[in-house]
Enzyme design. Structure first.
Site, short mmCIF file in Angstrom:
data_model
loop_
_atom_site.label_atom_id
_atom_site.label_comp_id
_atom_site.label_asym_id
_atom_site.label_seq_id
_atom_site.Cartn_x
_atom_site.Cartn_y
_atom_site.Cartn_z
CE LYS A 126 9.53 -1.94 6.59
NZ LYS A 126 10.10 -1.71 7.75
N1 GLU Z 1 13.45 -2.07 8.30
C1 GLU Z 1 13.93 -1.85 9.40
C2 GLU Z 1 12.94 -0.40 9.71
O1 GLU Z 1 12.18 -1.16 10.26
C3 GLU Z 1 15.63 -0.45 9.10
C4 GLU Z 1 15.22 0.16 8.32
C5 GLU Z 1 15.47 1.16 7.82
O2 GLU Z 1 17.29 0.91 7.88
O3 GLU Z 1 16.10 1.88 6.34
O4 GLU Z 1 13.69 0.10 10.32
#
Ligand code: GLU
Length: 432
Positions: A120
């Site tokens: 993240k």
């Molecule tokens: N931000 C989204 C999540 O928390 C998508 C992450 C992604 O598509 O890599 O799952």
């Protein structure tokens, strides 16, 4: 001078592990590990992020001054595949939060059966205070600063709170310019379709939330048609969840965004509300609605509550007051570990975040695969494949819950950790 550390100093150094979101994730992890009698060494490794990168992001503002923001990318675990997870722009972003979100991505990708690790990223900034140019400058410099850590086979960012397809387009362009000067679509997902994005990605998280709500209702013998649904958050997740629930005959009786909440016991006309939000940029003061506070919205009597905003919304201070029959976690980490226990004891069914909001990363995975193949699928194929993967994950978790008679969150974490454990033991420890 001695270079040894005492315990106090170590806990200061490890301050990035002290955030509430991550501490909650660790509690969930430990409980799940006990349920499957997880290998001790694997568990120790799963309790720490593999790499945390902090960068300064100097940005030329429109008045020609320079502001320096702080950005992060946390790569939590890459056992199952390349690191994967979104980028958050929000004024409360800090390293402990990003660590927590990166851990959740690891467990999410594992329980969903995707060949992806967890990561993240984020920048501590209120994106609503930036002009389009300033946002572009910020995104390009942040991408450049984390550039050597990401890549189409290494670590693939995506949108999250405060970022969108345009942000991904700038990230993709910056990375492509800096690493070879040719188009490297696979470095990020959630891009606009014109530059290698996938059909169905933009609505994927909201659609996944509703596929999971359907499954949860089926499990609890609640008819979807006419069900009263409350949605906290009206961004990318909440707004599409509202639309898909409305199309399936549910009554959306309350929604909210950062500016406030609105309530109408008869249910909103969601297409009209979406039109209203396009011009007014908020749900607030929508005609034929009464204002409602965030606290009161969460406590409304309804069939399903969909927290689709930020973490930390339901804890011991309000868990006893929740009246929903089902909670589907569209957000990451909206319910604390102790609150999960209280709600489960009260007979409230929780569809946990790692499954419930998995639609986004599932279609991100499809986007990444399509970019590698340079061959693109139509929207119905994507929606159908999303449904197959998310319902299978839900079924696996329910099966485990029924076998072990545990709560849904522990079950989801246990299924996830089991898969990670197998893979980690097969790969072993490097160098040994
Ligand atoms: N931000 C989204 C999540 O928390 C998508 C992450 C992604 O598509 O890599 O799952």
């Amino acid at each position: 001078m001695s270079l040894s550390y005492n315990h106090n100093e170590i806990s200061k150094i490890e301050g990035h592990l002290n955030g509430p979101l991550f501490q909650n994730a660790l509690k969930n992890l430990e409980e799940a590990a006990a349920l499957i009698d997880c290998d001790k060494n694997v568990l120790e490794r799963l309790k720490k992020p593999r790499k945390c990168v902090t960068v300064s992001v100097p940005v030329r503002m429109d008045d020609y001054s320079v502001k320096v923001f702080t950005g992060y990318r946390v790569q939590y675990n890459a056992t199952l595949g390349p690191y994967k997870g979104g980028i958050r722009y929000h004024q409360n972003v800090d390293l402990p939060e990003v660590v927590g979100l990166a851990a959740l991505m690891t467990f999410k990708n594992s329980v969903l059966g995707l060949p992806l690790g967890g990561a993240k990223g984020g920048v501590c900034v209120d994106p609503n205070l930036l002009s389009r140019t300033e946002k572009q400058n910020l995104t390009r410099r942040y991408t450049s600063e984390i550039g050597s850590f990401i890549g189409p086979t290494k670590d693939i960012p995506a949108p999250d709170v405060g970022t969108d397809p345009q942000t991904m387009a700038w990230m993709m362009d910056t990375y492509s310019q800096e690493y070879g000067g040719f188009s490297q679509a696979g470095v990020v997902t959630g891009k606009p379709v014109e530059i290698g994005g996938s059909l169905g990605r933009n609505h994927a998280t909201g659609l996944g939330v509703i596929f999971v709500t359907e499954k949860a209702f089926e499990h609890c013998h609640i008819p979807f048609n006419g069900a009263r649904i409350v949605i906290q958050g009206f961004g990318n997740v909440g707004s599409f969840a509202a639309l898909f629930a409305h199309q399936r005959g549910a009554k959306i009786i309350a929604v909210s965004d950062v500016n406030g909440g609105i309530h109408n016991g008869d249910g909103f006309n969601i297409p009209e509300l979406l039109e209203y939000v396009k011009t007014h940029k908020t749900v607030k003061d929508f005609p034929k609605s009464q204002p409602i506070s965030n606290e009161a919205l969460l406590e409304l009597d309804c069939e399903a509550l969909l927290p689709c905003a930020l973490e930390g919304q339901i804890d011991l201070h309000n868990a006893e007051k929740i009246k929903a029959k089902v909670i589907v976690e569209g957000a990451n980490g909206p319910i604390s570990n102790p609150a999960t226990k209280v709600l489960t004891k009260r007979g409230i069914f929780i569809a946990p975040d790692v499954v419930a909001n998995g639609g986004g990363v599932i279609v991100s995975y499809f986007e990444w695969v399509q970019d590698i193949m340079s061959f693109f699928w139509d929207e119905s194929e994507i929606d159908n494949r999303l449904k197959t993967i998310i319902t299978k994950a839900f079924d696996n978790v329910v099966k485990f819950k029924l076998e072990k008679n545990c709560d849904m969150r522990s079950a989801a974490m246990a299924v996830s950790v089991k898969r990670l454990e197998k893979a980690m033991l097969l790969r072993g420890l490097y160098p040994r």
